[in-house]
Structures are given as C-alpha cells and as structure tokens.
Design a protein around this motif. Structure first.
Motif, short mmCIF file in Angstrom:
data_model
loop_
_atom_site.label_atom_id
_atom_site.label_comp_id
_atom_site.label_asym_id
_atom_site.label_seq_id
_atom_site.Cartn_x
_atom_site.Cartn_y
_atom_site.Cartn_z
N THR A 179 -55.90 29.39 -15.56
CA THR A 179 -55.04 30.55 -15.24
C THR A 179 -54.05 30.18 -14.15
N ALA A 180 -54.56 29.51 -13.11
CA ALA A 180 -53.69 29.13 -12.00
C ALA A 180 -52.59 28.20 -12.48
N PHE A 181 -52.93 27.28 -13.33
CA PHE A 181 -51.95 26.33 -13.85
C PHE A 181 -50.90 27.04 -14.69
N GLU A 182 -51.37 27.89 -15.57
CA GLU A 182 -50.44 28.61 -16.45
C GLU A 182 -49.50 29.50 -15.65
N THR A 183 -50.05 30.13 -14.60
CA THR A 183 -49.22 30.99 -13.77
C THR A 183 -48.13 30.18 -13.08
N ARG B 46 -42.69 23.02 -15.83
CA ARG B 46 -42.74 23.35 -17.26
C ARG B 46 -42.18 22.18 -18.06
N ASP B 47 -41.08 21.60 -17.56
CA ASP B 47 -40.49 20.43 -18.19
C ASP B 47 -41.49 19.29 -18.26
N GLN B 48 -42.17 19.09 -17.14
CA GLN B 48 -43.12 17.98 -17.06
C GLN B 48 -44.23 18.16 -18.09
N VAL B 49 -44.72 19.39 -18.19
CA VAL B 49 -45.79 19.67 -19.15
C VAL B 49 -45.30 19.40 -20.57
#
Lengths: 191, 238
Positions: free
Chosen positions: B24-28, B37-40
């Motif tokens: 959750t923390a990561f998605e937030t 977001r680009d990196q992901v």
C-alpha cells in the motif's frame, strides 16, 4: 545453477580428462547451454558466444590439475566466460563487425506460427539493441541472472563481489534496460 | 527515494513479495511521484523482456558436438605436457592455421587458441632469452597498404629455427597513452611516432641476433622496429 552437485562436476571433469568422452559430454551438457546463453546476452552474437564457451571448457581441461576444488566448477566456468566477454567487448574490431550484423539473435523454431516468429524476432532485436546500450558490468548481471538463472550468491561468487553489489547493480540494470527498451520502441504491451 | 531503492522495491512489488502494508505504501508513493512511476514502468518492461528468455537454455546439438570434439583435442595434447608439447604437430598445425587466417600480418594467435597467454613456442634452450620486436610506424593513421605481405613468411622463418615466441597484430586504432600523471590521451595526437602496429617475440642469444631477425622482416619498409630484451621473471598464472 543446475541440479548437479559441485562434487559431481569435479568427478566428471577428472573422468573426462582421463579420456571418458561420456563424462566430457555430460559436463558440457550440464553447463554449456547456460554458459552460452550468458555469453550470448552479453555479446549479442551467437558465433562469438560459442567461441567464448569453447574457450572456457578448453581452459577448464587444460587447468584441471591445478584448479582449486573449494568452489563450484561452474563458478569458474562462468568467471572465464564473463572475462572473455569483457575482453571481446573491449576490442573495437568486435563492435565494427557487430555493426554489420543483422539484428536477430535466435532463429524461430519451425513449428511456431510465422507471424508470431517474426514478431518475436523483432522483439529479440529490440531487446538486444537495448542491452547493447548498457555498460558491460550491467549486462553481465542481467545475463547471469536472467539468461543463466544464477542466484544472487552465485553471481557474487562469479563476479567476486558482495551480494549487495549484485543486487544494486541488477536493480540499476533493470531500470536502465527498461529506459532503453522505451528508446527502441519496445512497449509494455509487448511484454 | 533513490533510483536503486525504487528499483529494488519495484522488483519485489512486481514479484508479489511486499507485505500488505508495504504494498500500500509503495502504491501510494508511486501514484504521487512521476519519477518513481517511470522507474517502475522501466523495471516492468525490462522484467517482461527478460522473461521471454528460456529458463533452461538447451545446448544446440552442433555446439555440443563441437565442444566435446575440442575437449578431445585437448586430451590429445596432454601426453606432451612433460614440457615439449610445442614440438608436437598440434603446435605446428596451429601455427599454419594462424598464418593462413591473417590478412597480411601474421596473427600470433597461437597462445589464444591454446587458452594460455604466455605459452612459448620456441625451444627451451636455456641460453636463449626473449626479445620484443615492436613494430613501429611513423605516425597515425597507419602506413598503407594495410594488407601487407611478408609477415607470415617472417614468422614461419623464425619458427623454422625454433625461435618464435609469438606475434600479434594490434587493432587499427591509435589507442591511448596514460601519462605518468595518470592522464589518458589519444595516442593519435602524440608528437612522438608511436603508432605501434604489432609485435613479435623472438628467442635469441644476444641483441645482435634479435636485431638481425628484425632486419630480415618486411616491416622496415613501413617503419622502425624497437628491439627490447624481455625481463626473465617468473610469470603469475590466472
């Protein structure tokens, strides 16, 4: 790496050196495929990758009597392959030759749908192009991890570095590879 | 969040290895941070690309046969390990092979083809020392033509008298010179005539003999040959 134990590998090597062709064949079969896959992804050229792998096995045979047996035989083979790939990449003549190579890596199997085969070839070409933009040290970890299936500890042994270094290098490599894939038009939908 | 850390989390996230709270923390965070977001997305694209690689790559039958055959050839060399293997037909065949493959220059690939970097081919006569014959040329770029004759014959002549210690052609680029202060500069811009196009190693009893070999070769038509005795020190093995 493989299901074989390290002890079995050394026994096979000893038998092969004494003339047991079956042992030599077993040893080649156990490690040859993954070694070639590693070299192929680092260099992007099948012919040169084959030479590198042949060189590694030949060296193994020549040095069999003097190698330290306290580590995996496969670790030694991968280290030789990685070093040979580094030497190859340093040669500008290699890069000049590669410039005129067609951008294909693998030939599709005859049973695959030809349209899918062509699409796969184009994907492979773009992945190869993106990989070539990575520095050799990043290419190495990607190849060792995803082409040869080595674990982080195994990669650390091959490269002579800490596992943490392997992890950070691999993560950096994935980010850069992804960015390069975008540069060469490889979209998420193709994955 | 550092790029490496984002990538590490992205790998774990995509592999389903984060706990519920971590996920959750990561998605937030990713939802709010364009850079992350680009990196992901990059990591996801890369993982997707490498996922098409075979997990258990098979060895091509032709390559397997070639490797086993090469190892068989290595086994045949082993009876000569007592110290005189270079007198065997293998060394002679390798010498012929490297001559045939060279485009003018003699390519000293004997050592490479055997997997060793320092295996001498010449006689083990202890009165012989090794001399480096450095093939120099006046300047960069190299003196034409590049396909030059005579080098193979020169190497064969040296080998015929058991004096051949190896040879290599260098690549056709100026390379670099690292100065004593550690600065690396292209050797093409060097004032000294330092384009080195290759080297030979000859075994000889004296400088006079080594110089005589240099004079018998074709290179003096293109440049000078630097003759230097090689220091006879124990070699470390890899």
């Amino acid at each position: 790496m493989t299901s074989s134990s390290s002890g079995d590998d050394w026994k096979l090597l000893d038998a092969a050196v004494l003339g047991d062709e079956r042992a030599a064949r077993d040893l080649v079969r156990r490690h040859g495929g993954r070694l070639h896959a590693c070299a192929l992804r680092i260099l992007g050229d099948t012919g040169t990758a084959e030479e590198v792998v042949q060189d590694a096995f030949t060296q193994l045979f020549r040095k069999a009597a003097t190698l330290r047996r306290d580590s995996r035989l496969s670790t030694w083979l991968y280290a030789v392959v990685v070093n040979r790939c580094r030497d190859t990449l340093r040669r500008s003549s290699f890069h000049l030759a590669m410039d005129v190579q067609p951008l294909t890596v693998d030939m599709p199997a005859p049973s695959i749908d030809p349209h899918a085969a062509i699409a796969q070839q184009e994907r492979d070409a773009r992945v190869r192009c993106a990989l070539e933009k990575l520095s050799p040290d990043l290419r190495e970890v990607v190849a060792l991890r995803f082409a040869s299936g080595l674990s982080y500890p195994e990669i650390a042994d091959v490269l002579g570095c800490a596992e943490g270094t392997v992890a950070s290098r691999l993560h950096r490599a994935l980010v850069r590879l992804g960015a390069q894939l975008r540069e060469v038009g490889f979209t998420r939908e193709e994955t | 969040m550092s790029s490496s850390h984002v990538a590490e989390l992205a790998v774990a996230y995509l592999a389903g290895e984060l706990t519920g709270v971590e996920r959750t923390a990561f998605e937030t965070h990713v939802a709010a941070c364009a850079e992350c977001r680009d990196q992901v997305e990059h990591v996801q694209a890369a993982l997707g690309a490498v996922s098409t690689w075979s997990r258990a790559p098979e060895l091509d039958a032709a390559l397997e046969a070639r490797l086993v055959r090469a190892l068989g050839n290595v086994r045949q060399d082993r009876p000569h390990r007592a110290g005189r293997w270079w007198r065997s037909g293998v060394a002679a065949a390798a010498l012929v092979g490297l001559m045939a493959g060279a485009a003018g220059f003699a390519a000293g690939r004997l050592t490479r083809s055997t997997g060793s970097t320092s295996t001498p081919v010449a006689d083990a006569d202890s009165s012989l020392r090794s001399y480096l014959l450095l093939l120099e040329e006046p300047a960069w770029p190299p003196v034409r033509p590049l396909t030059r004759g005579g080098y193979g014959e020169w190497a064969r002549a040296i080998a015929a008298e058991s004096r051949f210690g190896g040879a290599e052609k260098l690549t056709e680029e100026p390379g670099f010179r690292v100065s004593m202060s550690g600065v690396a500069a292209s050797a093409a811009g060097s004032e000294r005539p330092t384009n080195v196009s290759g080297w030979y190693i000859v075994r000889a009893r004296s400088y006079d003999e080594a110089i005589a070999w240099a004079r018998r070769g074709p290179h003096l038509a293109y440049g000078s040959v630097l003759v230097r005795e090689i220091e006879d020190t124990p070699r470390t093995t890899r």
